[in-house]
Design a protein around this motif. Structure first.
Motif, short mmCIF file in Angstrom:
data_model
loop_
_atom_site.label_atom_id
_atom_site.label_comp_id
_atom_site.label_asym_id
_atom_site.label_seq_id
_atom_site.Cartn_x
_atom_site.Cartn_y
_atom_site.Cartn_z
N VAL A 1 0.85 -1.19 0.00
CA VAL A 1 0.00 0.00 0.00
C VAL A 1 0.89 1.24 0.00
CG1 VAL A 1 -1.85 1.24 1.19
CG2 VAL A 1 -1.74 -1.26 1.32
N LYS A 2 0.58 2.16 -0.88
CA LYS A 2 1.34 3.41 -0.93
C LYS A 2 0.83 4.34 0.17
CE LYS A 2 2.53 7.31 -3.91
NZ LYS A 2 2.39 7.92 -5.26
N PRO A 3 1.69 4.71 1.14
CA PRO A 3 1.22 5.56 2.24
C PRO A 3 1.19 7.02 1.81
CG PRO A 3 3.53 5.06 2.54
CD PRO A 3 3.10 4.33 1.29
N PRO A 4 0.24 7.80 2.35
CA PRO A 4 0.25 9.24 2.08
C PRO A 4 1.36 9.92 2.89
CG PRO A 4 -1.50 8.71 3.60
CD PRO A 4 -0.90 7.40 3.19
N GLY A 5 1.83 11.06 2.42
CA GLY A 5 2.85 11.80 3.16
C GLY A 5 4.25 11.31 2.86
N ASN A 6 5.19 11.87 3.58
CA ASN A 6 6.61 11.54 3.40
C ASN A 6 7.04 10.49 4.42
OD1 ASN A 6 7.00 13.58 1.36
ND2 ASN A 6 6.94 15.10 3.01
N VAL B 1 9.20 8.74 7.03
CA VAL B 1 10.22 9.13 7.99
C VAL B 1 11.07 7.92 8.38
CG1 VAL B 1 10.64 10.07 10.30
CG2 VAL B 1 8.83 11.03 8.88
N ASP B 2 10.39 6.78 8.61
CA ASP B 2 11.09 5.54 9.00
C ASP B 2 10.39 4.39 8.31
OD1 ASP B 2 12.39 3.45 10.14
OD2 ASP B 2 11.78 3.86 12.20
N MET B 3 11.06 3.74 7.37
CA MET B 3 10.46 2.65 6.60
C MET B 3 10.36 1.37 7.43
SD MET B 3 9.07 2.04 3.73
CE MET B 3 8.10 0.57 3.97
N ARG B 4 11.19 1.26 8.49
CA ARG B 4 11.23 0.07 9.35
C ARG B 4 11.56 -1.19 8.55
NH1 ARG B 4 5.75 1.91 12.59
NH2 ARG B 4 6.71 3.63 13.74
N THR B 5 12.47 -1.03 7.61
CA THR B 5 12.89 -2.15 6.76
C THR B 5 13.48 -3.29 7.58
OG1 THR B 5 13.31 -0.63 4.93
CG2 THR B 5 14.36 -2.79 4.82
N GLU B 6 14.16 -2.95 8.69
CA GLU B 6 14.78 -3.99 9.50
C GLU B 6 13.75 -4.94 10.11
OE1 GLU B 6 13.71 -0.67 12.28
OE2 GLU B 6 14.52 -0.87 10.25
N ALA C 1 11.37 1.42 0.63
CA ALA C 1 10.55 2.59 0.33
C ALA C 1 10.18 2.66 -1.15
CB ALA C 1 11.27 3.87 0.76
N GLU C 2 11.13 2.35 -2.04
CA GLU C 2 10.84 2.47 -3.47
C GLU C 2 9.75 1.52 -3.92
OE1 GLU C 2 14.92 0.28 -3.15
OE2 GLU C 2 13.84 1.91 -2.13
N ASN C 3 9.64 0.37 -3.24
CA ASN C 3 8.60 -0.60 -3.61
C ASN C 3 7.21 -0.15 -3.17
OD1 ASN C 3 10.53 -2.32 -4.71
ND2 ASN C 3 10.87 -3.36 -2.77
#
Length: 484
Positions: free
Chosen positions: A190-195, A197-202, A208-210
């Motif tokens: 799901v594409k989140p609205p806004g910018n 800040v923390d993708m929490r990839t870990e 983020a790009e996905n």
């Protein structure tokens, strides 16, 4: 037209919200200054009353009209309707509490009742701001009503992946929904609205790009989930309230496995989903090399725990707590949380006595020294945490002992103290919490710390047996969501 109790309560809440906006950022919200408006438009002595509840509905309404649609009249209308809906829901809940439960009836409905009896249920599920856009609310169907209609509960497991954006700490970036036969009904980014800040990839393994390239939006997911939530649908998840907040959907009934199970002798702690699966289902989770969360796996795990409890003649709702494991190298550290973002590492050192500050090797935290200097952000809910590393274990222990304040315990028994942290050169300060890394029952090893920290369930594990009585819905009580 007379003002209803719900409308007056909504007017008061909107005015108080305006006051808070003005206090937090006067230059951004000058029109929200209720006290200044009173002095300019209302005669004494009424204009001296700062509490909105001490004013007439007409006075409040005139002020609200000056706020515009988004902050004013439209918000009052939404809150009024929401309060009326909550009142109807309370009437239905009172009617449902009189239900005579058949112990031989559907075990899944018994687990819904057990979730509802948890001491934290109302706080978690009945305060969802579903009157606020873009929230959605499904049709409310009480358990007793469903039972009387002889509805077999349709169990759907739900789990979400989240990131933090500049306006939402739990912005939706992924969701999975599975049914009780293991079918995946929904799995999407799901594409989140806004910018972001923390993708929490870990945690999630998502990049983020996905998610920014995902064609699916929050509204698309809401449409699909509302479509799935037909009468008799029970949403299942572990600490499901967080997923509903991310989805911005208010739905009942639910089964929350975080409210079904608990650790023995730890009244404020709940087993993690992984611990429950390993203990009760005899299987391990997250066995991939990276160990990332998988929303399908988590949704199925919560649902399988419920199906296990339905099948078992005497399901176990209390499990033994595993020993709290701490790496030996962590013994020289203290953990500090509830820190306003933007706080500098040097400022955090001032929490400790001067004698101890000289022995601090490092202060590490993801959101320390952030660029924001906004006072509302620093004094608000956006907080972070850090680890303070001392030269050795004795220095860390001595630093904790020298801190003023009463010693309390966290959910798994670790000692902690609250300390005042100055925010700037003025007298403003916030309270942060300094905590040890170990408890009296901790085991020092190479393992990572374990254990969850959610409110526990003190509800009896079994439903008392009684004779089944056929019950009917009183015609005088309108079902919330029905057309009038």
């Amino acid at each position: 037209m007379p003002t209803s109790a719900e409308e007056f309560a909504a007017l008061v809440r909107v005015v108080k919200d305006a006051q808070r906006r003005f206090t937090a950022a006067p230059s951004e919200h000058p029109g929200c200054d209720f006290k200044a408006w009173l002095k300019a438009n209302v005669k004494r002595p009424e204009n001296q009353r700062g509490d909105p509840s001490r004013h007439t509905a007409e006075t409040l309404r005139k002020f609200v009209e000056t706020l515009g649609t988004a902050l004013g009249t439209a918000r009052v209308t939404a809150l009024t309707k929401h309060d009326q809906w909550r009142k109807k829901r309370a009437e239905w809940d009172e009617w449902g509490d009189d239900e005579v439960v058949d112990a031989k009836g559907d075990r899944a409905w018994a687990l819904v009742r057990r979730t509802r009896k948890h001491e934290g249920f109302a706080e978690a599920y009945y305060r969802l701001p579903s009157h606020e856009p873009p929230w959605r609310r499904t049709k409310y169907r009480p358990v007793r009503w469903c039972v009387e209609k002889e509805m077999k509960p349709r169990l759907l497991g739900v789990d979400c992946e989240m990131c933090e954006t500049d306006d939402d700490t739990r912005a939706l970036v992924g969701v999975s929904v599975v049914d009780d036969e293991g079918n995946i009904l929904l799995k999407t980014l799901v594409k989140p609205p806004g910018n972001i800040v923390d993708m929490r990839t870990e945690i999630t393994g998502l990049k983020a790009e996905n998610v920014l390239a995902a064609p699916t939006t929050l509204s698309d997911v809401q449409d699909r989930l509302v479509e799935l939530c037909k009468p008799g649908t029970v949403l299942v998840g572990h600490s499901l309230m967080h997923d509903l907040k991310s989805l911005k959907i208010d739905h009942q009934p639910v089964i929350d496995t975080g409210m079904l199970f608990r650790y023995k002798n730890l009244p404020r702690s709940t087993p993690s989903l992984a611990i429950l699966c390993e203990t009760l289902l005899k299987r391990k989770m997250r066995q991939t090399e990276a160990g990332y969360h998988d929303s399908v796996e988590d949704a199925k795990a919560a649902l399988d725990l419920v199906l296990w409890a339905v099948r078992e003649a005497k399901p176990i709702f209390e499990v033994d707590a595993p020993p709290h494991k701490v790496d030996a190298e962590d013994l020289c550290k203290l953990f500090i949380h509830r820190i306003p973002r933007g706080t500098s590492a040097e400022a955090l050192k001032m929490v400790f006595e001067e004698t101890d500050r000289a022995h601090i090797e490092s202060v590490q935290g993801s959101f320390l020294d952030a660029t924001t200097t906004d006072s509302a952000a620093l004094g608000g809910k956006k907080t972070t945490s850090c680890l303070v590393t001392f030269t050795d274990t004795k220095r860390a222990n001595d630093a904790f002992e020298r801190l003023d304040g009463a010693v309390t315990k966290d959910a798994i028994g670790r000692a902690q103290k609250s300390r005042a942290l100055p925010l700037d050169s003025t007298d403003r300060s916030v309270s942060v919490v300094v905590r040890r890394m170990t408890s009296s029952g901790s085991v020092v090893s190479a393992g990572a710390a374990a254990g969850a920290k959610r409110p526990a369930n003190s509800v009896p594990a079994t439903v008392p047996k009684s004779k089944k009585v056929r019950q009917r819905k009183p015609k005088s009580i309108a079902l919330p969501g029905d057309k009038s």
